[in-house]
Design an enzyme around this catalytic site. Structure first.
Site, mmCIF file in Angstrom:
data_model
loop_
_atom_site.group_PDB
_atom_site.id
_atom_site.type_symbol
_atom_site.label_atom_id
_atom_site.label_comp_id
_atom_site.label_asym_id
_atom_site.label_seq_id
_atom_site.Cartn_x
_atom_site.Cartn_y
_atom_site.Cartn_z
ATOM 1 N N ASP A 29 0.656 -1.357 -0.560
ATOM 2 C CA ASP A 29 -0.018 0.055 0.464
ATOM 3 C C ASP A 29 0.820 1.273 0.164
ATOM 4 O OD1 ASP A 29 -2.045 1.765 0.020
ATOM 5 O OD2 ASP A 29 -2.636 0.684 2.077
ATOM 6 N N ASN A 77 -10.254 -2.835 -7.150
ATOM 7 C CA ASN A 77 -9.573 -2.139 -7.585
ATOM 8 C C ASN A 77 -9.804 -1.500 -9.412
ATOM 9 O OD1 ASN A 77 -6.261 -3.481 -6.143
ATOM 10 N ND2 ASN A 77 -7.745 -1.719 -5.749
HETATM 11 C C1 FPP Z 1 -0.808 0.394 -3.607
HETATM 12 O O1 FPP Z 1 -0.929 0.897 -3.632
HETATM 13 C C2 FPP Z 1 -0.588 -0.832 -4.347
HETATM 14 C C3 FPP Z 1 -1.368 -0.532 -5.997
HETATM 15 C C4 FPP Z 1 -3.086 -0.715 -5.604
HETATM 16 C C5 FPP Z 1 -0.953 -1.869 -7.033
HETATM 17 C C6 FPP Z 1 0.399 -2.646 -6.540
HETATM 18 C C7 FPP Z 1 1.582 -3.187 -7.612
HETATM 19 C C8 FPP Z 1 2.273 -3.375 -7.704
HETATM 20 C C9 FPP Z 1 3.688 -3.045 -6.843
HETATM 21 C C10 FPP Z 1 3.107 -3.749 -8.907
HETATM 22 C C11 FPP Z 1 3.309 -4.911 -9.366
HETATM 23 C C12 FPP Z 1 4.123 -6.146 -9.605
HETATM 24 C C13 FPP Z 1 3.714 -7.454 -10.711
HETATM 25 C C14 FPP Z 1 3.827 -7.940 -11.445
HETATM 26 C C15 FPP Z 1 3.633 -8.348 -9.584
HETATM 27 P P1 FPP Z 1 -2.069 2.384 -3.933
HETATM 28 O O2 FPP Z 1 -1.968 2.719 -5.681
HETATM 29 O O3 FPP Z 1 -3.718 2.712 -3.094
HETATM 30 O O4 FPP Z 1 -1.614 3.489 -3.167
HETATM 31 P P2 FPP Z 1 -2.159 4.651 -2.253
HETATM 32 O O5 FPP Z 1 -3.395 4.299 -1.217
HETATM 33 O O6 FPP Z 1 -1.213 5.413 -1.578
HETATM 34 O O7 FPP Z 1 -3.098 5.509 -3.764
#
Ligand code: FPP
Length: 249
Positions: A29, A77
């Site tokens: 996160d 998501n």
């Molecule tokens: C949450 O941060 C993160 C995600 C929804 C995506 C996570 C994906 C990756 C790190 C890439 C993984 C890649 C592979 C190939 C497995 P957020 O967007 O919710 O952050 P925020 O809460 O600050 O908005």
């Protein structure tokens, strides 16, 4: 004082190699906030998040942790802006194409769990290929929740059991915890011992609800792209300081 990275290739001396978690789960996160703090578009946070994930996977290998399961995309998501959803799907696909040979070399077995049939076809294709070519690898068991939701997972398990019952192949008294676990996406994995969630949030967010009944939860204040070896070291140190009682005294 934090430990310099160079000292962390092998297991830090203050961790007991016999009491490491066998299976670590992570809710990655804070990518968006990491980017916002740097006045970058949110998607740059996801790109940086991939680097943090690669490093964590390598660290599991170096330190002898057998299984890592991460939440890459939840069933909820899809509600994000279309541009971000499309970016993430393309990112997963590109990263898999780019990293597959290294995953094979490193002996990683990769699995994707979730309602995969709803993902873009090109992504499904590379997922099938990655799972097939790493299927016999015995290194880190790396599982990626993609269009994953724990409630959806439990619903599909129930449907399969009801179907067996309808065909007369299953009696009500045969339904027990073991049977349900066998019908979850994660049936080949032990339950996670430790869940790490970054960005200071302390929610399960529909991740591995059945499997994490007795999992130790560690919340890190860092945003996911900043979660590095010293941060993982701190999480493991905290884990080793806990008494796991599994409901007993
Ligand atoms: C949450 O941060 C993160 C995600 C929804 C995506 C996570 C994906 C990756 C790190 C890439 C993984 C890649 C592979 C190939 C497995 P957020 O967007 O919710 O952050 P925020 O809460 O600050 O908005």
């Amino acid at each position: 004082m934090t430990t310099p990275h160079t000292l962390l290739r092998s297991l830090p001396a203050d961790l007991d190699p016999n009491r490491l978690p066998h299976h670590v789960a992570a809710i990655m996160d804070g990518n968006g906030r990491w980017a916002a703090q740097r006045h970058l578009p949110r998607v740059k946070g996801h790109q940086a998040g991939v680097d943090a994930l690669k490093e964590l996977l390598r660290c599991c290998k170096d330190w002898g942790i057998g299984a890592l399961t991460v939440f890459a995309f939840s069933t909820e998501n899809w509600g994000r802006p279309r541009y971000e959803v499309e970016f993430l799907m393309t990112l997963f696909e590109k990263v898999l194409h780019r990293e597959l040979s290294e995953l094979v070399e490193e002996g990683v077995r990769i699995r994707f769990v979730g309602a995969l049939y709803l993902l873009p076809e090109a992504l499904q294709q590379i997922i099938r290929e990655a799972m097939a070519v790493t299927a016999t690898n015995t290194g880190v068991q790396f599982t990626v929740g993609t269009n994953y939701g724990a409630r959806e997972e439990i619903v599909q398990a129930c449907r399969r059991l009801v179907e067996q019952a309808r065909l007369g192949q299953l009696q009500p008294e045969e339904v027990d915890e073991k049977l349900i676990a066998q019908h979850l996406y994660t049936h080949e994995l032990p339950d996670p011992d430790l869940l790490i969630r970054t960005s200071g949030e302390s929610r399960l967010s529909n991740f591995l609800l059945w499997q994490m009944a007795y999992t130790e939860i560690y919340v890190a204040d860092l945003m996911w792209p900043d979660f590095d070896r010293p941060a993982f070291h701190a999480a493991l140190k905290s884990y080793q300081g806990r008494q796991r009682r599994f409901g007993k005294v």
